[in-house]
Design an enzyme around this catalytic site. Structure first.
Site, PDB file in Angstrom:
ATOM      1  NE  ARG A 209      11.563 -15.542  28.735  1.00 31.96           N
ATOM      2  CZ  ARG A 209      11.582 -16.708  29.359  1.00 31.96           C
ATOM      3  NH1 ARG A 209      12.525 -17.587  29.083  1.00 31.96           N
ATOM      4  NH2 ARG A 209      10.672 -17.020  30.252  1.00 31.96           N
ATOM      5  CG  PHE A 225      22.845 -23.458  25.473  1.00 31.95           C
ATOM      6  CD1 PHE A 225      23.129 -24.812  25.407  1.00 31.95           C
ATOM      7  CD2 PHE A 225      23.905 -22.547  25.579  1.00 31.95           C
ATOM      8  CE1 PHE A 225      24.445 -25.264  25.460  1.00 31.95           C
ATOM      9  CE2 PHE A 225      25.213 -22.995  25.628  1.00 31.95           C
ATOM     10  CZ  PHE A 225      25.495 -24.355  25.573  1.00 31.95           C
ATOM     11  CG  ASP A 247      18.366 -25.886  21.810  1.00 27.90           C
ATOM     12  OD1 ASP A 247      18.251 -25.153  22.807  1.00 27.90           O
ATOM     13  OD2 ASP A 247      18.241 -27.134  21.868  1.00 27.90           O
ATOM     14  CB  SER A 248      21.737 -29.928  20.844  1.00 35.67           C
ATOM     15  OG  SER A 248      21.103 -29.951  22.099  1.00 35.67           O
ATOM     16  CB  ALA A 277      26.432 -25.070  22.436  1.00 40.00           C
ATOM     17  CB  CYS A 337      20.444 -23.184  35.669  1.00 40.61           C
ATOM     18  SG  CYS A 337      20.636 -24.497  34.453  1.00 40.61           S
TER      19      CYS A 337
HETATM   20  N1  SAH Z   1      17.292 -19.941  27.151  1.00 45.86           N
HETATM   21  C1  SAH Z   1      16.164 -20.844  27.112  1.00 45.86           C
HETATM   22  C2  SAH Z   1      16.349 -22.050  27.986  1.00 45.86           C
HETATM   23  C3  SAH Z   1      17.575 -22.875  27.717  1.00 45.86           C
HETATM   24  S1  SAH Z   1      17.476 -24.500  28.315  1.00 45.86           S
HETATM   25  C4  SAH Z   1      14.898 -20.069  27.444  1.00 45.86           C
HETATM   26  O1  SAH Z   1      14.955 -18.939  27.942  1.00 45.86           O
HETATM   27  O2  SAH Z   1      13.812 -20.609  27.209  1.00 45.86           O
HETATM   28  C5  SAH Z   1      18.866 -25.268  27.673  1.00 45.86           C
HETATM   29  C6  SAH Z   1      18.789 -25.644  26.204  1.00 45.86           C
HETATM   30  O3  SAH Z   1      20.061 -26.171  25.840  1.00 45.86           O
HETATM   31  C7  SAH Z   1      17.798 -26.724  25.821  1.00 45.86           C
HETATM   32  O4  SAH Z   1      16.930 -26.240  24.849  1.00 45.86           O
HETATM   33  C8  SAH Z   1      18.642 -27.888  25.239  1.00 45.86           C
HETATM   34  O5  SAH Z   1      18.039 -28.500  24.121  1.00 45.86           O
HETATM   35  C9  SAH Z   1      19.891 -27.178  24.840  1.00 45.86           C
HETATM   36  N2  SAH Z   1      21.127 -27.973  24.824  1.00 45.86           N
HETATM   37  C10 SAH Z   1      21.528 -28.902  25.698  1.00 45.86           C
HETATM   38  N3  SAH Z   1      22.766 -29.347  25.411  1.00 45.86           N
HETATM   39  C11 SAH Z   1      23.169 -28.666  24.302  1.00 45.86           C
HETATM   40  C12 SAH Z   1      24.351 -28.659  23.506  1.00 45.86           C
HETATM   41  N4  SAH Z   1      25.393 -29.426  23.805  1.00 45.86           N
HETATM   42  N5  SAH Z   1      24.395 -27.808  22.456  1.00 45.86           N
HETATM   43  C13 SAH Z   1      23.359 -27.006  22.150  1.00 45.86           C
HETATM   44  N6  SAH Z   1      22.221 -26.971  22.873  1.00 45.86           N
HETATM   45  C14 SAH Z   1      22.128 -27.789  23.933  1.00 45.86           C
END
Ligand code: SAH
Length: 393
Positions: A209, A225, A247-248, A277, A337
Site C-alpha cells: 500500500r 477488489f 468491490d462486489s 470485477a 494470493c
Molecule cells: N486490496 C484489499 C484486499 C482485497 S481482498 C486491501 O488491501 O485491503 C479481495 C476483495 O475482493 C474482497 O473485498 C472481496 O469482497 C472482493 N471480491 C471478491 N470477488 C469479487 C468479484 N468477483 N468482483 C469484485 N470484487 C470481488
C-alpha cells in the site's frame, strides 16, 4: 508419548525441516492419539525424527512442533510465542502502526496458529487440531505476553473442516468492540474483527500500500477488489487526481467510504462501484474509460492445486482487461494470493495478458507479503502473495 512411524523413503521432507507429514508417508501409529495430541515421529526402525501434532482427519497428518526431542507443553509454546512477538517488535521498532500479524503459523514455528493485533484487540485463528490442542494455554500466554485481554476468535474458516474441527467465531475474552480503529503509516482504518473478511484487514499488503501510493500522485487510479479501501486511501493520501474503487461487497464498500472520510478525504470526489470485477472491467472497457494506474488485488482464485488451471484463466482475464484500461505509460499493479500460483506462473500469466492486450510492459517492481508475514525457508508454502508493478512502455 505415542509414536508414529514413517515409511522408509518418506522422511526426506522432515530431514529438510519441512513441518508437514502427509498421510501417505505414515507406516503405522502406535496407540490411539487424540486429534491434535503430541506424538513422537520416527523412522520405521523407531529412530527419532521430530515431535509433532497428530491430525487423524487431515491429509496433513502431522505438523512438527520441534525437530529436537523436547517436551511440548505450555512453556514450549510460550517460548515460541515470545520469540514471534519479539521479532515483530524488532521489525516495527520505529513504527507508529498499531496493527500487526504477531504469529504467522508455520513460518513462526507455530503450525496452524494465526494471531493478528488490531490496536488493543487480538484476533486469533486456530487452523489445525495441534493448535486447538493447546488453545487454552495459547490464549493465556497471549494475554500475558501482550498485555492485551480482548480476544476475538475467528476460527470460522473452511480449512477447519479438513482437521475435523467445527467452525467457531466469537469473543473469547475481554471486550471486543464491533469496530476497532487502527493506524497504519499516516492513515487510520476501521477494522471489523467479527464480520470482516480474513481477520478484518489485509495486513499482508501494508508495505505494498505504501509503495503503490508513490505511483499515484496526480494520477487517475482504479482500485479493483478494493475491500475496505486500503489502496484507495493511500492513493488519495498521495495526491491521486481521482480514485475509483470497485468491490462486489456492499458492506466492504460502505466501510471503504467511511475509511476515506476518517482520513479526511471527500467521498463525493471519488467513484465507488459495487459490482463484479469481471463485469465492471468489461463495462469500463466498452465505455472507453482509461486510467493511469490500475490495481488488481483479487481474492484467492485457487485454494488447491486442482484449481490452478481455472484460476490462471481468471487472472489472465482480469489482467488483460486491466492492461486495456491503461493510458499510455500507465501502471498495472497486479497481485495473486493463491499459494498454488507460483511467481513464475504468475509472471507468465501477466505476460500473456499483455500480449493479448497488444501492449509492451515491463516489471518495475516485484512485490510480496509484508515482513510480519514471514516465509520460513523450510516452508515455501508460506509464500503466497506475489505482485508486480508493470508499466506499459
Ligand atoms: N486490496 C484489499 C484486499 C482485497 S481482498 C486491501 O488491501 O485491503 C479481495 C476483495 O475482493 C474482497 O473485498 C472481496 O469482497 C472482493 N471480491 C471478491 N470477488 C469479487 C468479484 N468477483 N468482483 C469484485 N470484487 C470481488
Amino acid at each position: 508419548m505415542n509414536k508414529v512411524y514413517l515409511k522408509p523413503g518418506k522422511t526426506k521432507a522432515l530431514a529438510n525441516q519441512h513441518p508437514w507429514v502427509f498421510s501417505g508417508a505414515i507406516q503405522r501409529v502406535e496407540g490411539k492419539p487424540d486429534n491434535g495430541e503430541v506424538v513422537e515421529i520416527c523412522t520405521e526402525k523407531g529412530e527419532f525424527l521430530a515431535v509433532g501434532a497428530y491430525s487423524p482427519f487431515s491429509q496433513i497428518r502431522l505438523r512438527v512442533w520441534s525437530f529436537k526431542k523436547e517436551k511440548i507443553n505450555a512453556d514450549f509454546i510460550r517460548r515460541r510465542i515470545q520469540n514471534a512477538i519479539q521479532r515483530r517488535k524488532t521489525q516495527y521498532e520505529n513504527s507508529s502502526d498499531t496493527a500487526f500479524r504477531l504469529v504467522h503459523g508455520e513460518s513462526d514455528l507455530l503450525p496452524g496458529l494465526i494471531v493478528d493485533q488490531y490496536d488493543t484487540v487480538l484476533v486469533v485463528q486456530f487452523l489445525s487440531s495441534g493448535a486447538v490442542y493447546f488453545r487454552e494455554a495459547i490464549l493465556t500466554i497471549l494475554k500475558e505476553e501482550t498485555g492485551i485481554h480482548n480476544i476475538y476468535e475467528r476460527s470460522d474458516v473452511e480449512v477447519r473442516s479438513l482437521e475435523g474441527l467445527p467452525k467457531f467465531s466469537g469473543v473469547v475474552s475481554g471486550d471486543v468492540p464491533d469496530e476497532i480503529i487502527i493506524r497504519e503509516d499516516r492513515y487510520q482504518f476501521i477494522v471489523e474483527a467479527a464480520g470482516g473478511q480474513k481477520t478484518g484487514f489485509y495486513l499482508d499488503q501494508r508495505d505494498n500500500r505504501k509503495l503503490i501510493g508513490d505511483y499515484c500522485k496526480e494520477k487517475s487510479v482504479l482500485n479493483f477488489f478494493s475491500f475496505t479501501g486500503g489502496f484507495s486511501v493511500y492513493a488519495s493520501g498521495n495526491g491521486a487526481s481521482k480514485v475509483t474503487s470497485v468491490d462486489s461487497s456492499q458492506p466492504a464498500m460502505d466501510l471503504a467510504k467511511r475509511n476515506y472520510e476518517l482520513n479526511g478525504y471527500d467521498v463525493d470526489r471519488s467513484e465507488w462501484v459495487v459490482g463484479d470485477a469481471f463485469q465492471v472491467l468489461r463495462n469500463f472497457r466498452e465505455a472507453g474509460r482509461t486510467f493511469d494506474v490500475v490495481i488488481l488485488d483479487p481474492p484467492k482464485f485457487a485454494s488447491t492445486a486442482a484449481q490452478v488451471k481455472r484460476a490462471a484463466r481468471g487472472y489472465k482475464d482480469i489482467n488483460l482487461l486491466g492492461f486495456k484500461l491503461l493510458n499510455p505509460g500507465g501502471v498495472l499493479v497486479t497481485f495473486s494470493c493463491s499459494g498454488g500460483i507460483t511467481d513464475a506462473l504468475f509472471q507468465k500469466i501477466v505476460a500473456d495478458a499483455a500480449l493479448d492486450a497488444g501492449v509492451q510492459a515491463v516489471i518495475e517492481r516485484k512485490l510480496t507479503q509484508g515482513r510480519d508475514h514471514p516465509v520460513n525457508l523450510n516452508f515455501p508454502e508460506g509464500s503466497y502473495l506475489k505482485g508486480f508493478v508493470c508499466r506499459v512502455i
